[in-house]
Write a protein that holds these residues in place. Sequence first.
Motif, PDB file in Angstrom:
ATOM      1  N   TYR A   1       0.863  -1.182   0.000  1.00  0.00           N
ATOM      2  CA  TYR A   1       0.000   0.000   0.000  1.00  0.00           C
ATOM      3  C   TYR A   1       0.896   1.227   0.000  1.00  0.00           C
ATOM      4  O   TYR A   1       1.904   1.288   0.718  1.00  0.00           O
ATOM      5  CB  TYR A   1      -0.917   0.033   1.221  1.00  0.00           C
ATOM      6  CG  TYR A   1      -1.839   1.245   1.232  1.00  0.00           C
ATOM      7  CD1 TYR A   1      -2.985   1.266   0.453  1.00  0.00           C
ATOM      8  CD2 TYR A   1      -1.526   2.367   1.993  1.00  0.00           C
ATOM      9  CE1 TYR A   1      -3.822   2.373   0.448  1.00  0.00           C
ATOM     10  CE2 TYR A   1      -2.349   3.490   1.991  1.00  0.00           C
ATOM     11  CZ  TYR A   1      -3.495   3.482   1.225  1.00  0.00           C
ATOM     12  OH  TYR A   1      -4.304   4.583   1.185  1.00  0.00           O
TER      13      TYR A   1
ATOM     14  N   GLU B   1       0.689   5.742  -0.415  1.00  0.00           N
ATOM     15  CA  GLU B   1      -0.147   6.934  -0.493  1.00  0.00           C
ATOM     16  C   GLU B   1       0.729   8.175  -0.542  1.00  0.00           C
ATOM     17  O   GLU B   1       1.756   8.245   0.154  1.00  0.00           O
ATOM     18  CB  GLU B   1      -1.080   6.996   0.717  1.00  0.00           C
ATOM     19  CG  GLU B   1      -2.105   8.111   0.662  1.00  0.00           C
ATOM     20  CD  GLU B   1      -3.173   7.978   1.741  1.00  0.00           C
ATOM     21  OE1 GLU B   1      -3.681   9.028   2.187  1.00  0.00           O
ATOM     22  OE2 GLU B   1      -3.494   6.834   2.122  1.00  0.00           O
TER      23      GLU B   1
ATOM     24  N   LEU C   1      -2.354  10.421  -4.557  1.00  0.00           N
ATOM     25  CA  LEU C   1      -2.336   9.035  -5.022  1.00  0.00           C
ATOM     26  C   LEU C   1      -2.528   8.080  -3.845  1.00  0.00           C
ATOM     27  O   LEU C   1      -1.945   8.272  -2.779  1.00  0.00           O
ATOM     28  CB  LEU C   1      -0.992   8.733  -5.707  1.00  0.00           C
ATOM     29  CG  LEU C   1      -0.700   7.286  -6.119  1.00  0.00           C
ATOM     30  CD1 LEU C   1      -1.640   6.860  -7.236  1.00  0.00           C
ATOM     31  CD2 LEU C   1       0.746   7.135  -6.557  1.00  0.00           C
ATOM     32  N   LYS C   2      -3.363   7.045  -4.064  1.00  0.00           N
ATOM     33  CA  LYS C   2      -3.504   5.937  -3.132  1.00  0.00           C
ATOM     34  C   LYS C   2      -3.437   4.658  -3.960  1.00  0.00           C
ATOM     35  O   LYS C   2      -4.187   4.506  -4.916  1.00  0.00           O
ATOM     36  CB  LYS C   2      -4.828   6.010  -2.372  1.00  0.00           C
ATOM     37  CG  LYS C   2      -4.963   7.232  -1.485  1.00  0.00           C
ATOM     38  CD  LYS C   2      -6.327   7.275  -0.798  1.00  0.00           C
ATOM     39  CE  LYS C   2      -6.458   8.514   0.078  1.00  0.00           C
ATOM     40  NZ  LYS C   2      -7.800   8.560   0.743  1.00  0.00           N
ATOM     41  N   LYS C   3      -2.538   3.738  -3.579  1.00  0.00           N
ATOM     42  CA  LYS C   3      -2.291   2.563  -4.421  1.00  0.00           C
ATOM     43  C   LYS C   3      -2.194   1.309  -3.559  1.00  0.00           C
ATOM     44  O   LYS C   3      -1.542   1.290  -2.525  1.00  0.00           O
ATOM     45  CB  LYS C   3      -0.986   2.744  -5.211  1.00  0.00           C
ATOM     46  CG  LYS C   3      -0.685   1.618  -6.189  1.00  0.00           C
ATOM     47  CD  LYS C   3       0.432   2.034  -7.139  1.00  0.00           C
ATOM     48  CE  LYS C   3       1.811   1.842  -6.541  1.00  0.00           C
ATOM     49  NZ  LYS C   3       2.296   0.458  -6.742  1.00  0.00           N
TER      50      LYS C   3
ATOM     51  N   SER D   1      -3.289  -4.382  -9.305  1.00  0.00           N
ATOM     52  CA  SER D   1      -2.930  -3.075  -8.765  1.00  0.00           C
ATOM     53  C   SER D   1      -4.134  -2.156  -8.905  1.00  0.00           C
ATOM     54  O   SER D   1      -4.746  -2.086  -9.977  1.00  0.00           O
ATOM     55  CB  SER D   1      -1.729  -2.490  -9.528  1.00  0.00           C
ATOM     56  OG  SER D   1      -1.423  -1.193  -9.060  1.00  0.00           O
TER      57      SER D   1
ATOM     58  N   ARG E   1      -5.427   1.841  -7.918  1.00  0.00           N
ATOM     59  CA  ARG E   1      -5.048   3.132  -7.366  1.00  0.00           C
ATOM     60  C   ARG E   1      -6.071   4.209  -7.707  1.00  0.00           C
ATOM     61  O   ARG E   1      -6.707   4.179  -8.754  1.00  0.00           O
ATOM     62  CB  ARG E   1      -3.650   3.545  -7.826  1.00  0.00           C
ATOM     63  CG  ARG E   1      -3.477   3.841  -9.292  1.00  0.00           C
ATOM     64  CD  ARG E   1      -2.015   4.247  -9.550  1.00  0.00           C
ATOM     65  NE  ARG E   1      -1.788   4.695 -10.907  1.00  0.00           N
ATOM     66  CZ  ARG E   1      -1.420   3.907 -11.907  1.00  0.00           C
ATOM     67  NH1 ARG E   1      -1.234   2.610 -11.701  1.00  0.00           N
ATOM     68  NH2 ARG E   1      -1.215   4.397 -13.117  1.00  0.00           N
TER      69      ARG E   1
END
Length: 856
Positions: free
Chosen positions: A270, A272, A316-318, A343, A345
């Motif tokens: 994770y 961010e 961004l959040k992934k 993946s 995001r």
Amino acid sequence: MSNLILGQTVSGVVTDDTSQPIPGVSVIVKGSTTGTTTDFDGNYSLSVNQGETLVFSYIGYETKEVVVSGSLLNITLKSGVALDAVVLVGNRAKPRTILDSPVPIDNIGVSELKNTGQPTVDKMLTYKVPSFNSSTQTISDATAHFDPADLRGLGPSRTLVLVNGKRKNQSALVYINDTPGKGEVGVDLKSIPAAAIERIEVLRDGASAQYGSDAIAGVINMVLKKGVEYTTVNAKAGVTTEGDGFNYGIDLNTALTGENGAYLNLTFGYYEQDKTNRSGTPGADALFGVPANDPTFGSWLAENPDLGMTVGQPELKKTDVFFNAGLPFKSGNGEFYTFGGLSYRKGKSFALYRAPYWVQDPFNLLHEAGTTYQGFQPNFETDVRDNNVTAGAKWELLGFNVDLSGTYGRNAVDYNVTNSLNPSLGASSPTSFDVGAYSFSNTLANFDVSRNFGTLSVAFGAEVKGERFTAKAGESASYVGGGAQSFPGLQPSNEVTATRDNYGVYADLEWEPTEALLIGGAVRYEDFSDFGDNTSWKVNARYSLGKSGALRGSYSTGFRAPSLHQIYLSNIQTLVSGGTISNQGTFNNVDPVIRAGLGVPQLTAETSKNISAGITYKFENNFTASVDFYNVKVNDRVLFTGEIGFDGDNASTNPVEQVLIDNSITSLKFFTNAVNTETSGVDVVLNYGNIELGNGKLDATLAANFNDTKIKGKIGTPALLEANGYDIFNRKEQSRIISARPKSKILLGLDYELNKWNFIVNNTYFGEVTWQHATTPTNDQTFAGKVITDLVINYEFSDKFSANVSASNLLNVYPDEVDTKGDVVTDLGGRFRYPWEVNQFGFNGTTLNAGVTFKF
């Protein structure tokens, strides 16, 4: 790697020069693909014939060859350099080391990637491979969430990406904004987590004859981890010295193994990050002609000298989940394998701020009634999903090594515009819009066969591939009238579901008539259902200089099929130029308006000719060098035209203008094969390792790329447009091909180990880039080369716990600032302080990071 031959079983343990076991060492029978790898404790077992030679190799250690003369064979590997590491890419016959490969290859281990201090794989490669470039984009819709990446300055479309040797799907996005790589399609490198990767092999040579379309500039092969000694957890966080861009991430990698060699490697991650802002602060808006002392808006400008802008990296959040698994046959002569990942995001970038003198909000949709209207900045939000899976089997049949596999990969992106409005809808306008979505997928079946006949190695096989591209319209509120501010939604007329299929067959041959001389060749035939067929071929040779190195060279032809995206993409974009707001239409290549109305030909494949020559040399065990020259000619390159609009002659309406009037747009664009380019360059890599310095050891690497791209001949403008005086690819568009990326990049890396400490200093010189004005050469600007210094410090408290701190861009270096030279469009009225249409390394400044690693 798990195929066995009959004979006596040989086993042993592989350790380093401190007697520590080394897991994952490659153990190969010389002259074949038969082999295995060591387990967590460095143990291996292999059935071979007495008198055969085993080759032991691992990244960071010198390769060792030993003749089998008994059943027990314990090996010690000395710390070495990357030129001795075994690589799989670039050769289907059998694995080779970089030192004796007939083509240039970089081999980058996971520790080297981590020691760049960068957060994602694309940025790690930028600071590790001189000929690779990727930088953060801004105010560029979805492009800001993908960041175009390219090899040797040849654009994102001309680099093939593999995972464990299997083709990775392209992204759903075409880069249509004013950034490097405009009009092209690449692979979403952000979708592959570094924690899942054992190493990355970068083949810097044309390889279409071996791997098919897209491999004009080279091939990047992501090799995933298999068995690992420990479960590893990494946690990290960072922030810029400006106090923004806070980021944090955590990942876990672990593996399960069986006594028979079965393995299951799992990665979870994770990450961010927050936005950064490096906008200009002009205090006046020259683009709209609003001075700082304007009687109506002067107070707003005084309070918002940056014109309300946010110019920097997006939010961004992934989340990542990856796996890599293998299960040996009971017979011991093969294995089932599967690997892949997902993946996901979410991102948020920002459009141009709608100042109160630009767009009004008469119905109080974005501000409270009775308060002073302050304008608004639309947000461009994305949901990106990338998933891929491969399943197959490898086995030995009649002395041949056989690999049969199937692969499915998909990339999808949904768009939403928030904090915006559609003025055409008045009080009923939403402030959040679903503006559409794209997806792209491919399905492949591969059949590969290889065998070694002493001095002759052969490989052949086939590939069948199906592709699918879809575009989905947004909600009606996003496109009716003038559409949502910043990005009018995709309309029903832009919707498409396009498919195509192709098959390819290839043959690969290598002959070593003497121990010193290697001669190789490959040929590949492919047939596409939409534009036709292509045959590519390649010849290469290597002359060994003994254990000191080799001379090498290759010549190849190649091709790149136009992507489905480039053939079928259509949309409308909002443009801002000189205070004028307009809508620009992109017409796809099958639209009768383009094909019949304007005489634009059907898109077809690009073709290339690639020649390279170089030398690798080991001056001593610790000092190696390689130098490779290359020349790549690409014909019929697919380009995305510049804006084609009204010619300003009000006396008559030409055919192009009639298209604009009929479609209620002010300009249009399309894709066409229209440019021939020639790229020449040189790659240099020098490694000097194990330098005794005090009580520690120093490794030093100097690597460089120098390149130059030129447009050759006349741009292929369709006859009707040429007859009406249109320039479809002006000077500004040309600069994205010839000068948007650095013409030189030099990396100096120093890695010093002292007891439990590890100090890494990386200096990266990004050469100059040039932005060309569309019509006026005196308004061109060259942005000078800069050196970015990164510092990484690791400390190992124990073999299971370590910590690190780093400073990316330690000296807080920024690009040269934009000089408008009297043209306010150049920086959009002062909104952009730093260049964005050409790019070197972004403009975040210094980022401080810290992290810890646990093993258990």
